[in-house]
Each structure stands twice: as C-alpha cells, then as structure tokens.
Write a protein that holds these residues in place. Structure first.
Motif, PDB file in Angstrom:
ATOM      1  N   ASP A  76     -12.161 -24.974  -2.899  1.00 46.13           N
ATOM      2  CA  ASP A  76     -12.488 -23.846  -3.418  1.00 46.13           C
ATOM      3  C   ASP A  76     -10.990 -23.310  -4.180  1.00 46.13           C
ATOM      4  OD1 ASP A  76     -13.689 -21.566  -4.333  1.00 46.13           O
ATOM      5  OD2 ASP A  76     -13.484 -20.543  -2.502  1.00 46.13           O
ATOM      6  N   ASN A  77     -10.255 -24.061  -4.606  1.00 46.56           N
ATOM      7  CA  ASN A  77      -9.178 -23.951  -5.374  1.00 46.56           C
ATOM      8  C   ASN A  77      -8.023 -23.152  -4.374  1.00 46.56           C
ATOM      9  OD1 ASN A  77     -10.482 -25.110  -7.291  1.00 46.56           O
ATOM     10  ND2 ASN A  77      -9.581 -23.763  -8.657  1.00 46.56           N
ATOM     11  N   ASP A 111     -12.075 -14.468 -10.442  1.00 47.12           N
ATOM     12  CA  ASP A 111     -13.365 -14.804 -10.005  1.00 47.12           C
ATOM     13  C   ASP A 111     -14.281 -14.175 -10.999  1.00 47.12           C
ATOM     14  OD1 ASP A 111     -13.021 -16.034  -7.548  1.00 47.12           O
ATOM     15  OD2 ASP A 111     -12.945 -14.321  -6.212  1.00 47.12           O
ATOM     16  N   TYR A 145     -16.334 -28.153 -16.482  1.00 45.36           N
ATOM     17  CA  TYR A 145     -16.096 -27.150 -15.478  1.00 45.36           C
ATOM     18  C   TYR A 145     -15.634 -27.794 -14.249  1.00 45.36           C
ATOM     19  CZ  TYR A 145     -18.144 -23.860 -18.539  1.00 45.36           C
ATOM     20  OH  TYR A 145     -18.555 -23.089 -19.533  1.00 45.36           O
ATOM     21  N   ASP A 198     -15.170 -25.425 -11.168  1.00 43.00           N
ATOM     22  CA  ASP A 198     -15.435 -24.484 -10.065  1.00 43.00           C
ATOM     23  C   ASP A 198     -16.614 -24.998  -8.911  1.00 43.00           C
ATOM     24  OD1 ASP A 198     -15.702 -22.106  -8.687  1.00 43.00           O
ATOM     25  OD2 ASP A 198     -17.068 -21.341 -10.321  1.00 43.00           O
ATOM     26  N   THR A 250     -19.819 -22.843  -9.831  1.00 39.48           N
ATOM     27  CA  THR A 250     -20.722 -23.160 -11.262  1.00 39.48           C
ATOM     28  C   THR A 250     -21.423 -24.429 -10.929  1.00 39.48           C
ATOM     29  OG1 THR A 250     -18.789 -21.963 -12.245  1.00 39.48           O
ATOM     30  CG2 THR A 250     -20.162 -23.522 -13.473  1.00 39.48           C
ATOM     31  N   SER A 268     -19.438 -17.667 -15.226  1.00 42.04           N
ATOM     32  CA  SER A 268     -18.692 -18.930 -14.505  1.00 42.04           C
ATOM     33  C   SER A 268     -17.289 -18.333 -14.132  1.00 42.04           C
ATOM     34  CB  SER A 268     -18.618 -20.035 -15.423  1.00 42.04           C
ATOM     35  OG  SER A 268     -17.665 -21.031 -14.547  1.00 42.04           O
ATOM     36  N   ARG A 269     -16.486 -18.616 -13.023  1.00 40.86           N
ATOM     37  CA  ARG A 269     -15.423 -18.131 -12.450  1.00 40.86           C
ATOM     38  C   ARG A 269     -14.254 -18.804 -13.403  1.00 40.86           C
ATOM     39  NH1 ARG A 269     -15.222 -18.277  -6.081  1.00 40.86           N
ATOM     40  NH2 ARG A 269     -15.494 -20.275  -6.587  1.00 40.86           N
ATOM     41  N   ASP A 270     -14.800 -20.215 -14.084  1.00 42.04           N
ATOM     42  CA  ASP A 270     -13.800 -21.117 -14.752  1.00 42.04           C
ATOM     43  C   ASP A 270     -13.420 -20.405 -16.141  1.00 42.04           C
ATOM     44  OD1 ASP A 270     -13.118 -23.196 -12.783  1.00 42.04           O
ATOM     45  OD2 ASP A 270     -14.649 -24.295 -13.917  1.00 42.04           O
ATOM     46  N   ARG A 294     -10.092 -19.255 -15.493  1.00 43.69           N
ATOM     47  CA  ARG A 294      -8.945 -20.225 -14.777  1.00 43.69           C
ATOM     48  C   ARG A 294      -8.544 -21.393 -15.712  1.00 43.69           C
ATOM     49  NH1 ARG A 294     -12.427 -21.049  -8.748  1.00 43.69           N
ATOM     50  NH2 ARG A 294     -12.398 -18.764  -8.444  1.00 43.69           N
TER      51      ARG A 294
END
Length: 560
Positions: free
Chosen positions: A60-61, A332, A386, A388, A391, A416-418, A421
């Motif tokens: 989770d990064n 996020d 992607y 995440d 996602t 998407s959280r990406d 990012r």
C-alpha cells in the motif's frame, strides 16, 4: 489569542515515490527531495510532510510498515534522511513524518512472530479470533473491499485488517505493544523530526466484543465504521500518548480522522484536550459521493451551498476552541483542480481561486505536491497503467459484478488515488524531469504544458500566485487568526466570507462558477476603505461603488 508556530505554518505534502528521482531507477527518493529543498523554500512553505519512507513491502505504497526504524532502500539510507533533516533545518524548513499506528505490514517481525503460534509472546500484539461455524468472526467490511478477516491455516484463526490483508491491525489493548510504539516515536523525536501525521488514528480502538454490524440486505460483509471509528477510548489512548511522549518536544501533530463533524473533532483538538494539534476532516471529500451509496467510487454533482455549509461549520465551531487543518487534495484524493475547479478551459483561473480559498481560511493549510502548478487528474485509458491497490481491487470487483468497463474506468478517472500519485512534473523533458528512467507509474500526458520550469518562467502562473498568497499569510496575522464569518450563504455561485482580527477585516470573494456573476459590496464594509491584496486575473475589473462583475472562477481578497 493562543499563538503557535504550527498555526502560522504552511505544510507541503510530498509523496516521495513520485516527487523526484535522483539515481535513475524511476522511483523518487530522499536525495531527490534534498535536491528540491531550495524550490520549496522559494515557494514559501514552512513544513514538509513526507508520506511513509520506512522499510515496507509496498503493498500500500509504504502504509504497510515492516520496520519503523529503517528506511526503505528505494528511498535511500538513514544517512540520506539525516542529511535531509539537516539541510531542511538549515533552510528554516521543518520535517513532519507520516506514521501508521493502526496497523503494520504482515512482514513486520512482530506479525511474523505473532503468526507463528497461538502461544507466541506477540500473539496479542494483533487481533486474532476464531471463525464462527466456518464464517468470518464478524461481518465487517474492509476499506479496500471484502471481509476485514484473513484466515490463517497454521493456527486456525483469522486476523483483523481494516485495510488490505497485508496490513494487520495492531491490538491497542496490549500494553507491551503500546510501549514499543512509544519507544519508536521517542527515537524519531530524538533524531529531530518536527512532527507527525498519524495515519488512520481514529481506528486504533475497536468495539468491545467485535459485534456484527446491522445487515438489512443480508450481504456477507457490510460497512461497520461505527464499530472501529472515533470510539471513546481513542481519546484516552491519545491523551496518554501525548502526556508520556509527544509533550516532551514542541512538535506538530495532525490526525487522519474520517467520519466526524467539527463538534466531534473538538474531542481530539480542543485546547483543553491535550491530544492532537489538529485533524483532517473528510466531510468535504464526500461531497461528490451519494449519501446513500455503498461505494466511494459512485459520483454525484455537488453544490457550492453544500461546500459552504460544511466549511462554515468547521470554521465557526473550532474558532477559539481548537484548530483546523485545511486541504483540498492529498495523496488519497483526486487532484483538486479536477475535482473542485475546471481543469480544461479555466484550469489556471480555477486553480488560483481554489488556492485563495483554502489558504485564507482559519487553520493550517496543506498543499499537496503539484497543486502549486495546477496538476490535473491522470485519467489513464488502460487499467494496466494504474498501480494503486484500491483501484485495482475495485476494477476486479466491478468485473465480478458485470459492470460495463467504460463505467468502471469513468469512476477510476474521477476517484482513483493514482490521480495524485503520478510523477511531479518538473519540466518538459522526457519523463517530465522526474527521472532519467521509466517512472514506476506513467507521467500525466499534459506534462509538456504543465510543469514547474514553465510555471517559474511565467510571472502570471499558478506557482507565482501561490508564492504571493503565502507571503500575504506571513504578512497579515488576520489571515491566520482572524474570525471567519460567512456572507451570502444562499448564493449558489459566490463564496464570500470575512476574517476579522482586532481592527483588521479581510474580505474574500470567490466565484466558483464558469459564468460572470454580479457582486454587490456588503453594506457593513466601507467601499472607500478597501485595499485589494490579491486577485487571480491579471486585468483588474471595473469596480463600482455598488459592486462589480466577477469573471469565471475569479478570486479577490480585500483588506478593510
């Protein structure tokens, strides 16, 4: 007036993996951050909040920590971190660490030992339960989808994870585990870090007995936030953490606390509570989600009246009682100009307007990397672009539910959280100047037009507008401490408010629409006494004693 350095500070959030790569491996790192400290100093920020850089498998990064005392090799070494701390402090910049106290990685030595047997000394560091007649111990749903329980064949029990199965929750009823965390926090404070952002801190306490949530639809798993969010015992634990550890240093603390309103937030940040300096609220982050929806991936249109109502409650409820943390985007969330503004025709104007908004509210502002140049959502066309985990899980879940792929991708493009990012866009060279190699995630296609180098060269850019706003915030205490008062509460297009401190009065006028709107001067403010501090259009509009026409996404700030 209760003044504090962290109230007057402006925070810049860095997502290290996407900020700047120094060694050509396509991954941002600590030495990359060091190379950009002068940029951050010139921007005018005061604190750098770094998302996790600890040793981690990266499921989770970085929010799955496997060693709280180690730096993940892709980011560098502890020597690099020490140099970053030294160089930042030399420039008057403070460093705030991102710390996860709700869970660890499943690769953390504590969990490996906890999982080894039921009799392990660290078994109780985590939350283990027997299954019920072949079913999960309860019906709670994970934030990333599916059950919060992961079965373990070796011991025949399941462990609880509010996030992914790779992130087992810690058991905050275990005193030995708590003191291990205290020891670790003191170690970082001794190094000289200036604060902590506590991830998912509202979830460290779970309801006694871990009961099932109401399940009217007879689904296998249901949302059960009321059983693990903002429970009363959280405050006892935070006061103890503050008294025994945090108060030893003059640091800055902010908690991630979803699912609460300003009255409940005062239980965390009230001046007499001695828990946290401030918390991130999420009410405005759910404006574009259906209130009755079962998924955050669903979207709806939001109104300015709703935004004004939410922000005004937080501004007025916390005034002289606690402190706000103001933001419109982070690692996020989608990009703020794509979500709250207009990222096409009026990208520059609306990005400046949104900056005017959250930088003139009462509270500490948080700028996410790239917002100062107006970076937008990525909207990749292929799911393979992607990275995440949330996602990718949603995409697979949507397939099982036979959701049309175009609808799935539209939801991902929006939420998407990406979106936040993708690599920082430094210049128009290959990979946007982020790296000499292929980045870990694709660069946004618009990097040749939207990048730092171009923004610095353009005196009318979003970047220079941020610099002016930050300079004004340091110059005028009213922007930091002034009392907020909403004006025109029922206007569907204009967000207008005053900030008042002693004899100073600030008037903030924001047009949240793509139309030209008529604005009339408030009766209680003398038109003749005004001074324009900043506006986001190069040409000053014609002002009349009665009012003026505000262009699309126009922002104007006056001192009276």
């Amino acid at each position: 007036m209760n003044t504090k350095w962290w109230k007057e500070a402006v925070v810049y959030e860095i997502y290290p993996i996407s900020f700047k790569d120094s060694n050509g491996d396509g991954i941002g790192d600590l030495r990359g951050i060091i190379s950009k400290l002068d940029y951050l100093q010139n921007l005018g920020v005061d604190v750098i909040w770094m998302c996790p850089i600890y040793q981690s498998p990266g499921q989770d990064n970085g929010y799955d920590i496997s060693d709280h005392y180690g730096i993940k090799p892709q980011f560098g070494t502890m020597h690099d971190f020490d140099e970053l701390l030294k160089e930042a402090h030399a420039r008057g910049l403070k460093i705030m660490m991102d710390l996860v106290l709700n869970h660890t990685s499943d690769q953390h030595p504590w969990f490996i030992e906890s999982k080894s047997s039921k009799s392990s000394p660290k078994r109780d560091y985590y939350i283990w339960r027997d299954s019920k007649k072949g079913l999960s111990p309860n019906n709670w749903e994970s934030y990333f989808g599916g059950s919060v329980w992961e079965p373990d064949e070796k011991t025949g029990q399941s462990y609880l994870h509010l996030y992914s199965k790779y992130q087992p929750d810690l058991n905050w009823q275990n005193e030995e585990m708590i003191h291990e965390l205290y020891k670790m926090i003191r170690w970082w404070l001794k190094k000289g870090v200036d604060g902590f952002r506590f991830d998912a801190i509202a979830h460290i306490v779970k309801a006694k007995g871990l009961p099932d949530a109401d399940n009217p639809k007879h689904l296998p798993v249901v949302q059960a936030y009321q059983f693990f969010s903002n429970l009363e015992h959280v405050h006892t634990l935070l006061r103890k953490l503050n008294e025994e550890v945090l108060m030893e240093c003059d640091i800055m603390t902010v908690g991630e606390t979803s699912g609460l309103g300003p009255e409940q937030a005062l239980e965390y940040v009230g001046d007499e509570r001695h828990e946290l300096n401030m918390v991130f609220q999420f009410e405005h982050m759910t404006l574009d989600s259906p209130s009755t929806g079962t998924s955050r991936w669903e979207s709806r249109s939001w109104t300015l009246l709703e935004l004004k109502k939410i922000m005004s409650r937080w501004q007025t409820t916390l005034h002289n009682k606690g402190w706000n943390a103001n933001y419109l985007g982070n690692h996020d969330q989608p990009r703020q100009v794509s979500r709250f503004g207009n990222d096409t025709e009026y990208r520059v104007e609306s990005a400046k307007m949104l900056a005017t908004f959250f930088l003139t509210l009462e509270g500490t502002p948080y700028i996410y990397q790239g917002e100062e140049i107006g970076m937008t959502n990525a909207s990749f066309q292929q799911i393979g672009d992607y990275r995440d985990i949330e996602t990718l899980n949603f995409f697979e879940l949507a397939k099982t539910k036979q959701m049309p792929e175009d609808k799935t991708m539209a939801a991902i493009h929006a939420k998407s959280r990406d979106n936040a990012r993708t690599p920082m866009q430094w210049d128009a060279s290959e990979h946007a100047g982020f790296s000499d190699a292929e980045p870990w995630i694709k660069v946004n296609d618009n990097y040749k037009d939207i990048n730092v180098e171009a923004a610095i060269q353009d005196p009318d850019s979003i970047y220079h507008y941020y610099r002016k706003l930050l300079a004004l915030r340091k110059q005028h205490k009213v922007i930091v401490y002034g009392e907020y008062k909403l004006m025109l509460p029922l206007d569907p297009d204009l967000y207008v408010y005053t900030r008042t401190l002693a004899e100073e009065c600030l008037l903030v006028i924001l047009n949240f629409s793509h139309d030209t709107i008529e604005f009339e001067w408030p009766d209680q403010l003398a038109y003749e006494a005004r001074e324009l501090l900043i506006g986001n259009y190069e040409e000053v509009p014609e002002e009349r004693k009665e009012g003026m026409l505000l262009r699309p996404y126009e922002a104007r700030v006056y001192m009276f």
